[in-house]
Design a protein around this motif. Sequence first.
Motif, PDB file in Angstrom:
ATOM      1  N   LEU A 159      12.931   8.336 -10.901  1.00  0.00           N
ATOM      2  CA  LEU A 159      11.869   7.427 -10.446  1.00  0.00           C
ATOM      3  C   LEU A 159      10.898   8.128  -9.503  1.00  0.00           C
ATOM      4  CD1 LEU A 159      13.792   4.109  -9.989  1.00  0.00           C
ATOM      5  CD2 LEU A 159      11.586   4.359 -11.103  1.00  0.00           C
ATOM      6  N   VAL A 160      11.428   8.990  -8.641  1.00  0.00           N
ATOM      7  CA  VAL A 160      10.532   9.734  -7.741  1.00  0.00           C
ATOM      8  C   VAL A 160       9.573  10.586  -8.572  1.00  0.00           C
ATOM      9  CG1 VAL A 160      10.435  11.535  -5.967  1.00  0.00           C
ATOM     10  CG2 VAL A 160      12.108   9.678  -5.778  1.00  0.00           C
ATOM     11  N   ALA A 161      10.071  11.182  -9.638  1.00  0.00           N
ATOM     12  CA  ALA A 161       9.179  11.970 -10.518  1.00  0.00           C
ATOM     13  C   ALA A 161       8.141  11.055 -11.169  1.00  0.00           C
ATOM     14  CB  ALA A 161      10.006  12.710 -11.568  1.00  0.00           C
ATOM     15  N   ASP A 162       8.566   9.886 -11.620  1.00  0.00           N
ATOM     16  CA  ASP A 162       7.613   8.922 -12.194  1.00  0.00           C
ATOM     17  C   ASP A 162       6.522   8.579 -11.172  1.00  0.00           C
ATOM     18  OD1 ASP A 162       9.218   8.687 -14.480  1.00  0.00           O
ATOM     19  OD2 ASP A 162      10.087   6.758 -13.894  1.00  0.00           O
ATOM     20  N   LEU A 163       6.950   8.374  -9.929  1.00  0.00           N
ATOM     21  CA  LEU A 163       5.996   7.928  -8.897  1.00  0.00           C
ATOM     22  C   LEU A 163       5.077   9.058  -8.459  1.00  0.00           C
ATOM     23  CD1 LEU A 163       8.418   5.603  -6.937  1.00  0.00           C
ATOM     24  CD2 LEU A 163       6.549   4.910  -8.465  1.00  0.00           C
ATOM     25  N   ARG A 164       5.577  10.305  -8.550  1.00  0.00           N
ATOM     26  CA  ARG A 164       4.672  11.437  -8.277  1.00  0.00           C
ATOM     27  C   ARG A 164       3.545  11.460  -9.308  1.00  0.00           C
ATOM     28  NH1 ARG A 164       6.535  14.346  -4.297  1.00  0.00           N
ATOM     29  NH2 ARG A 164       8.795  14.585  -4.124  1.00  0.00           N
ATOM     30  N   ALA A 165       3.892  11.172 -10.548  1.00  0.00           N
ATOM     31  CA  ALA A 165       2.857  11.142 -11.600  1.00  0.00           C
ATOM     32  C   ALA A 165       1.872  10.000 -11.333  1.00  0.00           C
ATOM     33  CB  ALA A 165       3.519  11.003 -12.972  1.00  0.00           C
ATOM     34  N   VAL A 166       2.379   8.860 -10.885  1.00  0.00           N
ATOM     35  CA  VAL A 166       1.479   7.751 -10.513  1.00  0.00           C
ATOM     36  C   VAL A 166       0.521   8.216  -9.413  1.00  0.00           C
ATOM     37  CG1 VAL A 166       1.390   5.499  -9.347  1.00  0.00           C
ATOM     38  CG2 VAL A 166       2.995   5.864 -11.240  1.00  0.00           C
ATOM     39  N   ALA A 167       1.066   8.903  -8.401  1.00  0.00           N
ATOM     40  CA  ALA A 167       0.241   9.306  -7.250  1.00  0.00           C
ATOM     41  C   ALA A 167      -0.747  10.409  -7.624  1.00  0.00           C
ATOM     42  CB  ALA A 167       1.131   9.741  -6.100  1.00  0.00           C
ATOM     43  N   GLU A 168      -0.433  11.164  -8.670  1.00  0.00           N
ATOM     44  CA  GLU A 168      -1.421  12.157  -9.126  1.00  0.00           C
ATOM     45  C   GLU A 168      -2.621  11.464  -9.748  1.00  0.00           C
ATOM     46  OE1 GLU A 168       0.028  15.463 -11.558  1.00  0.00           O
ATOM     47  OE2 GLU A 168       1.422  15.800  -9.886  1.00  0.00           O
ATOM     48  N   ALA A 169      -2.354  10.422 -10.529  1.00  0.00           N
ATOM     49  CA  ALA A 169      -3.444   9.684 -11.182  1.00  0.00           C
ATOM     50  C   ALA A 169      -4.168   8.773 -10.195  1.00  0.00           C
ATOM     51  CB  ALA A 169      -2.874   8.858 -12.337  1.00  0.00           C
ATOM     52  N   ALA A 170      -3.429   8.256  -9.239  1.00  0.00           N
ATOM     53  CA  ALA A 170      -3.982   7.278  -8.278  1.00  0.00           C
ATOM     54  C   ALA A 170      -3.495   7.700  -6.895  1.00  0.00           C
ATOM     55  CB  ALA A 170      -3.491   5.872  -8.623  1.00  0.00           C
ATOM     56  N   PRO A 171      -4.226   8.587  -6.221  1.00  0.00           N
ATOM     57  CA  PRO A 171      -3.729   9.152  -4.955  1.00  0.00           C
ATOM     58  C   PRO A 171      -3.456   8.093  -3.888  1.00  0.00           C
ATOM     59  CG  PRO A 171      -5.583  10.431  -5.781  1.00  0.00           C
ATOM     60  CD  PRO A 171      -5.490   9.212  -6.652  1.00  0.00           C
ATOM     61  N   PHE A 172      -2.455   8.367  -3.046  1.00  0.00           N
ATOM     62  CA  PHE A 172      -2.130   7.476  -1.937  1.00  0.00           C
ATOM     63  C   PHE A 172      -3.349   7.291  -1.034  1.00  0.00           C
ATOM     64  CE2 PHE A 172       2.307   8.480  -2.950  1.00  0.00           C
ATOM     65  CZ  PHE A 172       2.908   7.247  -2.723  1.00  0.00           C
ATOM     66  N   LEU A 173      -3.498   6.052  -0.554  1.00  0.00           N
ATOM     67  CA  LEU A 173      -4.592   5.692   0.355  1.00  0.00           C
ATOM     68  C   LEU A 173      -4.009   5.370   1.722  1.00  0.00           C
ATOM     69  CD1 LEU A 173      -6.073   3.012  -2.028  1.00  0.00           C
ATOM     70  CD2 LEU A 173      -7.114   5.231  -1.545  1.00  0.00           C
ATOM     71  N   ARG A 174      -4.850   5.469   2.738  1.00  0.00           N
ATOM     72  CA  ARG A 174      -4.470   4.958   4.064  1.00  0.00           C
ATOM     73  C   ARG A 174      -5.249   3.675   4.257  1.00  0.00           C
ATOM     74  NH1 ARG A 174      -1.523   7.825   7.348  1.00  0.00           N
ATOM     75  NH2 ARG A 174      -1.284  10.051   6.966  1.00  0.00           N
ATOM     76  N   PRO A 175      -4.670   2.530   3.913  1.00  0.00           N
ATOM     77  CA  PRO A 175      -5.444   1.289   3.916  1.00  0.00           C
ATOM     78  C   PRO A 175      -5.744   0.798   5.330  1.00  0.00           C
ATOM     79  CG  PRO A 175      -3.224   0.952   3.024  1.00  0.00           C
ATOM     80  CD  PRO A 175      -3.273   2.334   3.544  1.00  0.00           C
ATOM     81  N   VAL A 176      -6.822   0.040   5.442  1.00  0.00           N
ATOM     82  CA  VAL A 176      -7.158  -0.619   6.708  1.00  0.00           C
ATOM     83  C   VAL A 176      -7.245  -2.124   6.472  1.00  0.00           C
ATOM     84  CG1 VAL A 176      -8.409   1.354   7.688  1.00  0.00           C
ATOM     85  CG2 VAL A 176      -9.661  -0.374   6.378  1.00  0.00           C
ATOM     86  N   THR A 177      -7.033  -2.868   7.532  1.00  0.00           N
ATOM     87  CA  THR A 177      -7.165  -4.323   7.446  1.00  0.00           C
ATOM     88  C   THR A 177      -8.644  -4.696   7.528  1.00  0.00           C
ATOM     89  OG1 THR A 177      -7.072  -4.593   9.814  1.00  0.00           O
ATOM     90  CG2 THR A 177      -4.967  -4.614   8.644  1.00  0.00           C
ATOM     91  N   ARG A 178      -8.896  -5.980   7.337  1.00  0.00           N
ATOM     92  CA  ARG A 178     -10.270  -6.488   7.435  1.00  0.00           C
ATOM     93  C   ARG A 178     -10.886  -6.144   8.799  1.00  0.00           C
ATOM     94  NH1 ARG A 178     -12.781 -10.752   4.755  1.00  0.00           N
ATOM     95  NH2 ARG A 178     -10.901 -11.560   3.805  1.00  0.00           N
ATOM     96  N   ARG A 179     -10.017  -6.113   9.822  1.00  0.00           N
ATOM     97  CA  ARG A 179     -10.522  -5.814  11.168  1.00  0.00           C
ATOM     98  C   ARG A 179     -10.631  -4.314  11.424  1.00  0.00           C
ATOM     99  NH1 ARG A 179      -6.698  -9.416  14.804  1.00  0.00           N
ATOM    100  NH2 ARG A 179      -8.008  -8.627  16.482  1.00  0.00           N
ATOM    101  N   GLY A 180     -10.306  -3.515  10.417  1.00  0.00           N
ATOM    102  CA  GLY A 180     -10.484  -2.073  10.548  1.00  0.00           C
ATOM    103  C   GLY A 180      -9.271  -1.346  11.097  1.00  0.00           C
ATOM    104  N   GLN A 181      -8.147  -2.064  11.219  1.00  0.00           N
ATOM    105  CA  GLN A 181      -6.941  -1.435  11.746  1.00  0.00           C
ATOM    106  C   GLN A 181      -6.185  -0.710  10.627  1.00  0.00           C
ATOM    107  OE1 GLN A 181      -4.551  -4.222  13.879  1.00  0.00           O
ATOM    108  NE2 GLN A 181      -3.408  -2.600  14.902  1.00  0.00           N
TER     109      GLN A 181
END
Length: 207
Positions: A28-50
Amino acid sequence: MDRADPDLVVRGVGIWRGLVPPAAQSALVADLRAVAEAAPFLRPVTRRGQALSVRMTSAGALGWITDRRGYRYEPRHPSGAAWPPIPDRLLRLWAAVVPDAPPPDSCLVNFYDAAARMGLHQDCDEADLTQPVVSLSLGDDALFRLGSVARGGRTESLWLHSGDVAVLAGAARLIHHGIDRIRGGSSSLLPEGGRINVTLRVAGPPR
Ligand code: SIN
Ligand code: MN
């Protein structure tokens, strides 16, 4: 992955201990690495910018995101690319624990380093809040806090370990939940340490 009943139920949340065995966790970790290659991890923020302390990406027709426009599902990664498909292994896991539900159309992948956490919240951005939520832990242990469907009141916590699966369904579908802390170095599944949580959901309207 053929255990029909959870090992324990805490506040209505079913917990399957070690449902995904170590070899399947690595796959599964290998599957998820492939997901992250196609769709890189983001550092999300909230509506308030946090900034959230977790990094996120998704697979499936709809990915959950948050930015200055708030929480929502989107059919595309902010890069403009469609999210990659949900790995088959995860679709099979879903079918094993919630066999009566339609297939998930959203797979959120959260990465926690040892300092990351997630505040108490409800999963309530989906079109049909009667469909279950299936959550898989991979890597380091996490202290999972469960409250109630209503805000406030007493909470209780339990450690989730790599390979454990939690299902929020029925009366517990809208329970408040969060991650208080990660026990860094408790698993060797991820070479650089940390924890991955995979959340499978039916996000869109009935098909
Ligand atoms: C979440 O509720 O989005 C994540 C829960 C977890 O990390 O186990
Ligand atoms: Mn959640």
